[in-house]
Each structure stands twice: as C-alpha cells, then as structure tokens.
Design a protein around this motif. Structure first.
Motif, short mmCIF file in Angstrom:
data_model
loop_
_atom_site.label_atom_id
_atom_site.label_comp_id
_atom_site.label_asym_id
_atom_site.label_seq_id
_atom_site.Cartn_x
_atom_site.Cartn_y
_atom_site.Cartn_z
N THR A 40 0.85 -1.19 0.00
CA THR A 40 0.00 0.00 0.00
C THR A 40 0.87 1.23 0.00
O THR A 40 1.77 1.38 0.84
CB THR A 40 -0.91 0.01 1.22
N THR A 42 1.06 5.68 -1.27
CA THR A 42 0.34 6.91 -1.63
C THR A 42 0.98 7.48 -2.88
O THR A 42 2.21 7.53 -2.98
CB THR A 42 0.41 7.93 -0.49
N LEU A 65 -6.61 8.53 -11.59
CA LEU A 65 -5.67 8.55 -10.47
C LEU A 65 -5.33 9.99 -10.11
O LEU A 65 -5.21 10.85 -10.99
CB LEU A 65 -4.39 7.79 -10.84
N GLN A 69 -3.64 9.94 -3.57
CA GLN A 69 -4.55 8.80 -3.50
C GLN A 69 -3.79 7.58 -3.01
O GLN A 69 -2.66 7.34 -3.38
CB GLN A 69 -5.17 8.51 -4.88
N GLU A 70 -4.41 6.81 -2.12
CA GLU A 70 -3.79 5.60 -1.59
C GLU A 70 -4.18 4.42 -2.47
O GLU A 70 -5.37 4.18 -2.72
CB GLU A 70 -4.23 5.36 -0.14
N ILE A 71 -3.16 3.70 -2.97
CA ILE A 71 -3.42 2.56 -3.85
C ILE A 71 -2.56 1.40 -3.41
O ILE A 71 -1.63 1.57 -2.59
CB ILE A 71 -3.12 2.90 -5.32
N THR A 72 -2.84 0.23 -3.94
CA THR A 72 -1.99 -0.93 -3.70
C THR A 72 -1.26 -1.26 -4.99
O THR A 72 -1.79 -1.12 -6.09
CB THR A 72 -2.83 -2.15 -3.25
N GLY A 75 -2.35 -3.71 -7.98
CA GLY A 75 -3.71 -3.61 -7.50
C GLY A 75 -4.66 -3.18 -8.59
O GLY A 75 -4.27 -2.85 -9.71
N SER A 76 -5.93 -3.12 -8.26
CA SER A 76 -6.99 -2.84 -9.25
C SER A 76 -7.00 -1.40 -9.71
O SER A 76 -7.46 -1.08 -10.81
CB SER A 76 -8.36 -3.21 -8.67
N ALA A 77 -6.50 -0.47 -8.90
CA ALA A 77 -6.56 0.94 -9.27
C ALA A 77 -5.76 1.21 -10.53
O ALA A 77 -6.21 1.92 -11.45
CB ALA A 77 -6.06 1.81 -8.11
N VAL A 78 -4.53 0.64 -10.61
CA VAL A 78 -3.71 0.84 -11.80
C VAL A 78 -4.32 0.11 -12.99
O VAL A 78 -4.35 0.61 -14.11
CB VAL A 78 -2.26 0.36 -11.53
#
Length: 872
Positions: A40, A42, A65, A69-72, A75-78
């Motif tokens: 995780t 930022t 994005l 923003q906090e992402i993993t 992960g799914s955000a990218v």
C-alpha cells in the motif's frame, strides 16, 4: 564561538545521517511482483509522456488517479486506469510504471502513444458509383483516428453491401500504411475483390405434395411464388432474375407462404431452409415446407353493419360458400381493390370504419368467417390546407381539388385530387400526397396538401444546320400565364411578369432568313372565366417557304441526285445558297379557336372539344404541288372526344389516354355545280394552273382519327417497369372523288417531328426505324395510316428532372388511297431510347431503331431519331 561551532557541527552530522537514511528509503524503478504481497502506497506524483498537443492534467484525468490517493501495488486501481485509457479509444499504447518509491510514496509514469489519423482513403477495385456508396456507408472519414473497431465495422458494412448486391464471395481488406508526408497519419487502402455475382444453381423443394414445383418456382409463361429467386441456366427463367442475395431470399420465403395462403393452405409453414455454395459462382437452396390442410369457406356472416345490408356487402365481397379460403383475395376485396368493401365506406365519409375478418369456427376443412365491422360516424372535412405553393394563386390550386371544407370525407376524392394536382405540371408529381389527419373527438378530418413546386416555363434558343444553311429557333412558353394580370385586372398581381393563373402562352419563331420563316403564338386556359373547367384556346401562325431558281435544277449534279432518289422519300435541297429565288414560294397563314368542356358522363375524365380553324395557302411558281399559283382556303370544324386518366404527366404508370376526333369542311362541291372530273390534269396544259386554282380555292375533306394509349405498372413502387401500348389510326376522306384534298394528308416515318413537310400542310406521323417521310411515296400523298406500339419503360430519375429509358416494338404504314387501307400490312421496327425532361427545356430524347422491312425497295435499317419538345 566554540558554542556556535559545536552547534554547526551537530547540524552537519544530523543532515548527513538524514540524507543517508533518505537514500536508503528511495527505490528507483522497483520491481513489482504480481506473485508477491501487494504494498500500500500513496501516489506522490504522476508523469505522462508520449503525447503532444494535450495538457498533462487532461491526460492524467483520464486515468482516474490523483496525487495523494492511496493505492496498492499491484492492485486494481492501476489496472482500472489502463482500462480507462483503452476504453477512451485514442491510444494505441498504454503503460503505467513506478519510477520510484520513497518511503510510502510512489511516483508513477504513464507512457502513451496516440492512434494515427486518416489522411487519405483509397477505394480499389470499385466503380465510381460504388465508391460513392462506400463513402456514404462505411463511416471512414479523413482526419478520424484509426481504431480496430472502426476497421472491423467498415469491413462488416462493406461485406453486407456486396452481399446485398449479389457478390456473396467478395473479399474486403482494409490496409494501413504510414503517410510519409504527415507525421502520425496513415493512408487507408480499401481493397475489394467483388468476384462473380452469386446466382442460384438449384432450388430443392421438399414437402410440397399438393402444390406443384411450377406453382412455386414459376414457368416461362407464368409467375410463381418466387419473385426474385430463380434457377440459372433454365429456359423458363430466361427473362427472370437469377441473382442471389439474402434479402431476396428472405422476401421470397414469405412469398411462398403467401402463395400457399392464396391457395387455401392457411397452416402452411417453412420447416427448414438452408443455402450453401455450389461453386464459386452459384448457390444451392433447400426449402422444406409443411403444407397442412387446404381450407374452404363455409359461412360468411356480417356483424355491426348498418349502412350497407348484408346482401350488399356479400355482393361487393364476391366470395361465397365453397370457395377456396384465399386470404390474398380476401384482403384485396376488403381493402385494396377500387370497388373493395372498405372503399364503399371510405368514399362516403366513414374514415373511422374498421373491419376485422375473424375465423369463428373450423370444422374439418371448412372455415366460418365473421366480418366484424365498426362503422363509426361519418366525417366531414374541417380544414384543407395548401402548403408549399407561392407560384399560383391559391384559388387556381383549390379549384382542382375534390376535397373542400364541409365535404364528406372520400378516399376516391383524395386520389382524384392528387391526380389533378400532379397533372397541373406546376408541382413535383412524385411528391403529391395528402396528409390526412382524422380527429376522433369531433368526427372531422383535416387534409394538408404539402406540395413541392417545380419550374415548368420553357425557354428555347437553338441553332442548327440544314440543307438551306443555318437555322435559328427561339421560343418562350409560359405555363403560369395570367391574361388578367396583363391588363392589371387582378388585384393580387405578382411582380413584373403576368403570371399566377396557370394559363399557357407560347410564342415561337424559326428562320434561316432566306428560305424558311415561321412564327406562331398560342394562348390556352383550362378554366375559361375562372369558375368552371371550360377549355378555351386561340392561336395564329404564319410561315413562308421559298425555293431555288431553275438554274439549280438544270445542273447535271442535281439531275443525278434526283435520279438517285427516284421512287423513295422526299428530295431535299443541298448546297444551294447561290440559287435563292424570291419569286418562288408558298405562304401559310392560319388562325384557330377552340372550346372544350369536361363531361360528367360516362365519367368526368371525358372532355368534349370543338375547334374552328382557318388556313390560307398562298403559292407562287411552286413546282411541288398540284396548284402552282394562286390562293387556297381551308375552313374546318373539328370535334373530339377525349379521356385522360393517367397519374403523372411526365412518367405515367397507370391510366390511359384516349382520343376520337373528326374534322370536316363544308362540302363545297355539293353546291358549286362544277365538273371537277374534266379539269386539266397535265401540268403542261395551258389551262392547268387556272383550273387547279379554281379547283382548290376552297379545300374540302372529312378527317377521322383514333388514338389510344394505356399504361400498366408491372410492379409496385415509384421506380418500376411500365408497359405502354399504343393504337393509332387516321383516315382522310373526300366528298367528291375528283376533288380530293391535297392538304392535311399524312407524312409518315422517322422521328415524328414537324419539319419541312409543314410547308405542304401535312400531318407528320413518326415511325421509328425508317427515314422521315419515307412511308409516303414521292410525288404522292398519304390518305390513311396506322401505327401500333409496345413500349417498356423504366425511370432512372424522377422529380423536377425526369429521365427514363425505354425499349420498343413498333409497326405501321401509310396508304395513298383509303380503299387500300390494310391494318395487317405493316412496316415493323424495334429499338431502344431514352427520354430526359428538363424544367426549362422540356422533353428531349434519342432513339435508335432498326426497320426490318423494305419501303419502296429500300430497307429501313438502323436509324437514330432525335425528339425535342414532344413525346414520340
């Protein structure tokens, strides 16, 4: 100082250890393992590269994005951000990587490549018309970005287009190549190999035990269920379409069921059908049907009828107990035919009428029908509006309508009104359709006539070269003339030209200065007085034909020329500019007055017309006539009965034209007590000229004519084949066999255009495939003729400009004596042609015809004929 130095030293040491710690926490281009444990972080920053012309915040905004923003990672955000870029459709490359991680902050790098744009589109392997269709259908545009979906969609649309055209095996490729002259742009090459059109090799029918193959496939002499699907290579289908397209096949499957329903098989169904390639040019078709039982009518009952009795409705329907249950015929008798049950109601105001034929009982092979009628109330017309007209006064348009406010609604009146408006010539006949708006609440109907105007005035100026040199013609025809406006009597006068009342004024002149001059003026109206459909016309003309001097005929060349033409056709002058003789001529002066009235019986398509005409012939040294010098007079009265019911002036599809007329002069020889049998007949006789002048001082004859044309549309729709048939007969009789009229005879052959023959006051009759006047022997006059035509027409363009092609069979002949008239002795021809109607010019055309028979020893052969200003 020692204290200050100690503090500075401490700060330097702390800064050194801080930097060492930071360097140890920063990771450049870290490896992201999808098999490892997600981390995780930022987002500390986002960098975008690879795209010019866009602000960074626009490109980063697409990703979804944001910094902070906090992402993993991973992960799914990218992953979702990458999907957003692909979904947007602008990019050919999308990659999101981590440039560095410092502590818990990750710095992202988004690498993009924009899809290229289209600079040029080339269509290879197509005709121009097909290229135009491709450009309109495929959606490929210059300047658009190239996407896989766009290319795939264009291929699918192109494939469907050529499938529908019968090119089922067409290959379509769309290739991209870089445009070296334009950065990030490509050239699209749409390469199409149509291959051969697919035709039907064989149609396999299974299950049709009660209906023979020929009833479904058709024969050479009869039409089957298939309208467009026929087997190639069979004599029965010689004149039928053999092309296969999926659309045609789908329609013909429905036609098969309709045919079965027509024959009484109400339960017929298609169980299975399939199509496969027989070879590279043909397909085979398989069709399996379940015929079911054949049904018959038993009882037909009527429910809800009060306007018409059951017996009246049954008589109109024309179907009775024991008849085959023919659903097609039933529908025609209920709604489609002119004398259908529905029209009996609709023509008497019952626009809200509705009839539902319902099968109430089926016993074995017998069906009971119950005709359930909702008559509704009679409706009257409330508003009748005319839109799109600013050329004619509104009353001129309204007087042609059979739909007036307060009248009962009538479908027949609507159809007749549409025909009258189309026949006026001021509106596009293809767009004359009533917009009918029933109002259930108050039981009224509004009718809107939305018209499209077209110009139909004609101006002519032409130059040509004839045997007598340069010929000039000028003409003006105003089809919207107003004689009231000429004298400023109409309060609604529009502009400078006296127009608005739909009257016709034509003025024309033709001359080549020396040898030929002709002038004419005519006025006509179909509503004399403006209140009743009474026709009135008045016209006058003058013409003069001069000849060459005797020196021309004494030349050896002319004698040779005449000898070569002896016994055939008419001899024309050639190259005689220097032989003009002003003392040798024939002059004609004429006036006419016409009156006509529309009749109500047998129906109001009939018109009775009467014309009184006078012509004076003035001759001086005219060698080509029975009378060389003097004046001759022709006073005649013509009576004609005509009926015109065509649906369109320029390209009729339905209806007919009919004319029967007789023109008579007073029988001068019955009371002048002269013996014409003993007058000199030898031109060399000293009394010849004087006696002939006395003989023809007043011309006498009776002239009979019959003309009929019919038009039959061979299919539905605006663009359809139309069969035109024509029958035409003419006889010129005499009261006294020794005083036969030399005028008003027939000049037959060729294009039918009035030419030099009008100098002899002859009526010109065309017969394609033969030279002008060739069926009338030289030195004689024709007193009888007939003509028969069969013409197949097809429109290429309809509207203000109308173009149609035609092919024809024609036959006819002319006779020097009415006693020799023989309708079976005909000269035959066949050919093709085209007609073009231009608003400011009128009708033009060209025909090529081949005459099969000999006329006075010479075969007609191939002939070109030009048409101008009139239909052949």
């Amino acid at each position: 100082m020692n204290y200050i130095n100690k503090v500075l030293l401490l700060l330097v040491v702390m800064l050194y250890f801080g930097l060492q710690m930071s360097a140890q926490d920063k990771v450049d281009y870290p490896e992201i393992s999808y098999a490892g444990i997600p981390r995780t972080v930022t987002i500390g920053g986002i960098n975008v590269s690879g795209v010019d012309g866009y602000e960074d915040y626009v490109l980063t905004g697409i990703s979804g994005l944001t910094v902070g923003q906090e992402i993993t990672i991973p992960g799914s955000a990218v992953t979702d951000a990458v999907k957003r870029y692909w979904k947007h459709g602008l990019f050919s490359k999308v990659a999101i990587s981590v440039d560095s991680i410092i502590g818990s902050k990750a710095y992202l790098h988004i690498e993009l490549s924009v899809r290229p744009r289209v600079s040029t589109i080339n269509y290879i392997g197509l005709k121009k018309s097909e290229k135009d269709d491709m450009e309109a259908r495929l959606g490929l545009l210059k300047g658009a970005q190239v996407t896989p979906n766009m290319i795939d969609r264009a291929k699918i649309l192109a494939k469907k287009y050529f499938d529908d055209k019968g090119f089922k095996n067409a290959d379509i490729e769309i290739n991209q190549r870089d445009d070296v002259a334009n950065k990030n742009q490509v050239i699209l090459d749409v390469v199409i190999d149509k291959k051969e059109k697919m035709r039907v090799h064989e149609i396999q029918l299974v299950g049709n035990e009660q209906v023979a193959d020929r009833r479904i496939k058709g024969t050479f002499f009869s039409k089957g269920a298939f309208a467009k699907t026929h087997e190639a290579g069979k004599f029965a289908n010689l004149l039928k379409s053999k092309k296969y397209t999926p659309e045609r096949w789908e329609k013909d499957k429905k036609n098969v069921i309709d045919k079965y329903n027509e024959l009484g098989f109400r339960d017929a169904a298609i169980v299975k059908d399939s199509v496969w390639n027989y070879d590279g040019k043909h397909v085979d078709i398989f069709l399996k049907v379940n015929e079911g039982k054949k049904y018959y009518l038993r009882n037909i009952t009527w429910v809800g009828n009060t306007v018409y009795s059951t017996d009246d409705l049954s008589r109109i329907l024309g179907m009775k107990k024991g008849d085959v249950y023919n659903q097609k015929l039933l529908n025609k008798r209920l709604t489609e035919d002119d004398d259908a049950v529905g029209n009996a109601y609709w023509n008497h105001g019952y626009i809200f009428y509705n009839l539902q034929p319902t099968e109430v009982n089926i016993v074995g092979d017998s069906i009971d029908l119950e005709m359930r009628i909702r008559e509704g109330q009679q409706a009257r017309l409330s508003h009748v509006r005319i839109n799109g007209n600013n050329r004619l006064y509104e009353n001129v348009v309204r007087r042609e309508l059979r739909t007036k406010p307060g009248d009962l609604f009538s479908k027949e009146a609507l159809q007749r009104s549409a025909r009258e408006l189309a026949s006026m010539g001021h509106f596009d006949p293809e767009k004359v359709n009533p917009d009918v708006k029933p109002n259930d609440q108050d039981g009224t109907v509004d009718v809107n006539w939305n018209l499209t105007q077209k110009s139909n005035d004609q101006v002519e100026f032409s130059l040509g070269w004839g045997q007598a040199g340069l010929i000039a013609r000028v003409g003006l025809k105003l089809n919207n003339f107003s004689i009231a406006n000429l004298f400023n009597k109409n309060k609604e006068h529009r502009g400078i030209l006296p127009v608005g009342d739909g009257e016709v004024l034509s003025i024309g002149a033709q001359t080549n200065a020396k040898y030929y001059q002709s002038y004419n003026v005519n006025y006509s109206t179909n509503w004399f007085g403006g209140k009743r459909p009474i026709q009135f016309s008045v016209g006058a003309y003058f013409s003069k034909y001069s000849d060459v001097s005797s020196n021309y005929y004494n030349s050896a060349w002319q004698n040779s020329y005449l000898n070569s033409l002896y016994g055939y056709g008419r001899s024309y002058y050639n190259n005689y500019e220097n032989y003009y003789d002003p003392d040798t001529y024939i002059k004609l002066f004429g006036v006419s007055f016409g009156w006509g009235k529309r009749l109500r019986w047998p129906d109001d398509y009939f018109t009775l017309s009467v014309q009184l005409a006078y012509t004076r012939y003035m001759l001086k040294n005219w060698k080509y006539f029975l009378m060389m010098n003097g004046n001759s007079n022709n006073l005649n009265l013509g009576i004609s009965l005509s009926r015109t019911s065509t649906d369109n002036q320029l390209f009729p599809r339905r209806g007919s034209d009919f004319l029967a007329s007789v023109t008579v002069t007073p029988p001068w020889s019955a009371w002048d007590h002269k013996d014409y049998a003993h007058l000199a007949t030898n031109p060399r006789s000293p009394n010849y000229s004087a006696e002939q002048q006395e003989k023809f001082r007043w011309v006498e004859y009776h002239k009979w004519k019959f003309k009929a044309k019919t038009y039959t549309a061979l299919s539905g729709g605006q663009k359809c084949f139309v069969l035109m048939t024509r029958v035409e007969l003419g006889l010129l009789g005499s009261y006294n066999k020794d005083k036969k009229s030399p005028f008003e005879t027939y000049y037959m052959g060729g294009d039918g255009m009035s030419g030099y023959s009008t100098g002899y006051a002859e009526e010109t009759i065309g017969l394609r495939g033969y030279e002008n006047g060739s069926l009338t022997p030289q030195g004689a006059e024709a007193y009888a003729y007939d003509r028969f035509s069969l013409e197949l027409r097809y429109p290429f363009l309809l509207g203000n400009t109308t173009i149609y092609g035609l092919t024809f069979l024609e036959a006819g002949n002319a006779w020097t004596q009415t006693s020799k008239f023989n309708p079976f002795d005909m000269k035959r021809s066949a050919g093709v042609g085209v007609r073009i109607f231009l608003p400011m010019v009128g009708l033009m055309g060209i025909d090529w015809a081949y005459g099969f028979d000999k006329v006075y020893g010479r075969k007609g052969g191939g002939q070109f004929h030009f048409i101008l200003g009139q239909e052949f």
